[in-house]
Each structure stands twice: as structure tokens, then as C-alpha cells.
Design a protein around this motif. Structure first.
Motif, short mmCIF file in Angstrom:
data_model
loop_
_atom_site.label_atom_id
_atom_site.label_comp_id
_atom_site.label_asym_id
_atom_site.label_seq_id
_atom_site.Cartn_x
_atom_site.Cartn_y
_atom_site.Cartn_z
N THR A 65 -16.96 8.56 -1.26
CA THR A 65 -15.72 7.95 -0.92
C THR A 65 -14.95 7.66 -1.96
O THR A 65 -15.55 7.14 -3.05
N LEU A 66 -13.40 7.72 -1.67
CA LEU A 66 -12.63 6.97 -2.96
C LEU A 66 -11.57 6.39 -1.91
O LEU A 66 -11.28 6.74 -1.07
N SER A 67 -11.05 5.36 -2.54
CA SER A 67 -10.02 4.44 -1.70
C SER A 67 -9.20 3.89 -2.89
O SER A 67 -9.51 3.53 -3.81
N THR A 68 -7.77 4.01 -2.58
CA THR A 68 -6.82 3.52 -3.26
C THR A 68 -5.57 2.82 -2.56
O THR A 68 -5.32 3.29 -1.39
N GLU A 69 -5.44 1.77 -2.87
CA GLU A 69 -4.24 0.97 -2.03
C GLU A 69 -3.14 0.44 -3.06
O GLU A 69 -3.68 -0.10 -3.92
N SER A 70 -1.84 0.36 -2.85
CA SER A 70 -0.92 -0.31 -3.69
C SER A 70 0.05 -1.06 -2.95
O SER A 70 0.34 -0.62 -1.58
N ALA A 71 0.45 -2.20 -3.02
CA ALA A 71 1.39 -2.99 -2.35
C ALA A 71 2.41 -3.45 -3.17
O ALA A 71 2.31 -3.97 -4.42
N ASN A 72 3.56 -3.80 -2.46
CA ASN A 72 4.96 -4.13 -3.46
C ASN A 72 5.63 -5.17 -2.32
O ASN A 72 5.77 -5.04 -1.22
N THR A 73 5.64 -6.58 -2.82
CA THR A 73 6.19 -7.58 -1.98
C THR A 73 7.24 -8.00 -2.76
O THR A 73 7.32 -8.39 -3.88
N ARG A 74 8.53 -8.41 -1.79
CA ARG A 74 9.64 -8.72 -2.56
C ARG A 74 10.06 -10.00 -1.75
O ARG A 74 9.99 -10.01 -0.47
N THR A 75 10.42 -10.90 -2.44
CA THR A 75 10.79 -12.31 -1.78
C THR A 75 12.02 -12.69 -2.65
O THR A 75 12.87 -12.14 -3.50
N SER A 76 12.44 -13.97 -2.10
CA SER A 76 13.61 -14.34 -2.84
C SER A 76 13.41 -14.76 -4.29
O SER A 76 14.58 -15.02 -4.92
N LEU A 77 12.16 -15.12 -4.69
CA LEU A 77 11.79 -15.60 -5.98
C LEU A 77 11.52 -14.36 -7.06
O LEU A 77 11.31 -14.27 -8.06
N GLY A 78 11.38 -13.13 -6.35
CA GLY A 78 11.16 -11.84 -6.87
C GLY A 78 10.26 -10.94 -6.39
O GLY A 78 10.04 -10.95 -5.13
N GLU A 79 9.72 -9.95 -7.33
CA GLU A 79 8.73 -8.99 -6.78
C GLU A 79 7.47 -9.01 -7.13
O GLU A 79 7.38 -9.37 -8.60
N SER A 80 6.26 -8.69 -6.32
CA SER A 80 4.99 -8.74 -6.91
C SER A 80 4.35 -7.42 -6.48
O SER A 80 4.74 -7.11 -5.75
N LYS A 81 3.45 -6.87 -7.30
CA LYS A 81 2.72 -5.76 -7.32
C LYS A 81 1.43 -5.88 -7.23
O LYS A 81 0.84 -6.71 -7.94
N SER A 82 0.56 -5.27 -6.34
CA SER A 82 -0.87 -5.20 -6.60
C SER A 82 -1.21 -3.93 -6.22
O SER A 82 -0.62 -2.91 -5.46
N SER A 83 -2.52 -3.60 -6.63
CA SER A 83 -3.24 -2.31 -6.34
C SER A 83 -4.87 -2.51 -6.42
O SER A 83 -5.29 -3.68 -6.88
N ALA A 84 -5.42 -1.51 -5.70
CA ALA A 84 -6.92 -1.69 -5.41
C ALA A 84 -7.40 -0.38 -5.37
O ALA A 84 -6.73 0.58 -5.01
N PHE A 85 -8.68 -0.22 -6.05
CA PHE A 85 -9.32 1.08 -6.01
C PHE A 85 -10.82 0.67 -5.69
O PHE A 85 -11.51 -0.37 -6.13
#
Length: 183
Positions: free
Chosen positions: A66-86
């Protein structure tokens, strides 16, 4: 309405084989996307993709990767953050046909994990077991239903001495639906 459409899309794109056929290759996977907006203006978009391939070496047993990949992008009034998982690892599945129409199967996945949130990197492992029911339709098509599962994960932030562990038991909740085709 957007959440309902996205949920239906994820369910429709979830492909899982259940009726093992000796000496064949099983290919399955899931695709998911979510969008969540809070009252305070915070917006999170997530995308995940989890393909797998296995060899059905008899009428009951299938083993593969199996292989899994996930990415997330969160935008708030303070800025943007990104995360990824594999994650990547082996799986083993045991299927028991109950009749020409129904089958039960249990699957165990063992994954090595890696992730990044901002500048923070994590590594770890996860073991997941889930039971499911397959309903054979026609011409090799089947509908598959799972009803939760059991999982354990352990992750450690790179450079830290402590690790975090998660244990989840959610049998009977978190049902999912998939469509399969045996070739």
C-alpha cells in the motif's frame, strides 16, 4: 451540500477488490478531498490518495503493498500553513466467501510513516486492521462495505526524544463504501 457531494465522490472513487481469484493481481485504492471553512475565516483543504497492488495467491489470501499520500493547506487570518504525509507498507488480506453473492474479509496494513508540517518533520509507523463485507453484483463488479477498524500509530518528531502514540478502536462507526471489479 458541498460536503455531501465530496463524500459521494470519495465513496465512488474508492476501489477495493474482495472476491479473491487465484493467481490474479488485485489493484485498489482511495481518493479523497475535503474543504472545511470555519466561522472565523479559517479554511482547510485536504487531498489524499492511497493506491495498493497485491497478488491473490489462492482463493482466500492476498498480499501486497500500500501507498498513501496526503497534503493539506490551511489559511487563517495570520497566514498560510502546509502539511504533507506519506506512508508505505505491506498488507495481507483474508477473504471468506459466504455464498456466490456475499464475502467477508479482514485486512491488515503495516505502514512506515513520514510527515512534514511547516518545518517540523515526523517519522513513525502504523498498523491497521479492518473487517469488511463484499456484495458480488454482476460481471465481476462488487460493492464493499467496511465498518471501522482497529489501528495503532507511533510517531516521533525529528530530533525529539519523545514520541506520540495513538490507539483507535471504532468498530461499528465510520462506515465506508467502495466499488470493485475483478479482471
Amino acid at each position: 451540500m458541498k460536503k455531501v457531494v465530496m463524500s459521494l465522490l470519495v465513496m465512488a472513487l474508492s476501489v477495493t477488490g474482495v472476491f479473491a481469484q487465484r493467481n490474479t493481481v488485485l489493484v485498489y485504492g482511495t481518493v479523497g478531498a475535503t474543504s472545511h471553512k470555519q466561522v472565523n475565516g479559517t479554511k482547510t483543504n485536504t487531498f489524499n490518495f492511497s493506491p495498493a497492488v497485491g497478488y491473490q495467491f489462492n482463493d482466500n489470501w492476498t498480499a501486497g503493498l500500500t501507498l498513501s499520500t496526503e497534503s493539506a493547506n490551511t489559511r487563517t487570518s495570520l497566514g498560510e500553513s502546509k502539511s504533507s504525509a506519506f506512508g508505505v507498507g505491506p498488507f495481507i488480506r483474508y477473504a471468506v466467501p459466504l455464498s456466490d453473492i456475499f464475502a467477508l474479509y479482514g485486512q491488515f496494513n503495516a505502514d512506515v510513516l513520514s510527515g512534514k508540517a511547516g518545518d517540523v518533520k515526523t517519522n513513525g509507523f502504523r498498523g491497521t486492521f479492518f473487517p469488511a463485507i463484499g456484495v458480488n453484483m454482476k460481471n465481476g463488479f462488487a460493492l464493499n462495505f467496511s465498518f471501522g477498524g482497529l489501528s495503532f500509530a507511533s510517531q516521533k518528531v525529528k530530533g525529539a526524544s519523545e514520541k506520540t502514540t495513538d490507539f483507535n478502536l471504532n468498530l461499528g462507526s465510520g462506515a465506508s463504501f467502495g466499488i470493485s471489479k475483478n479482471f
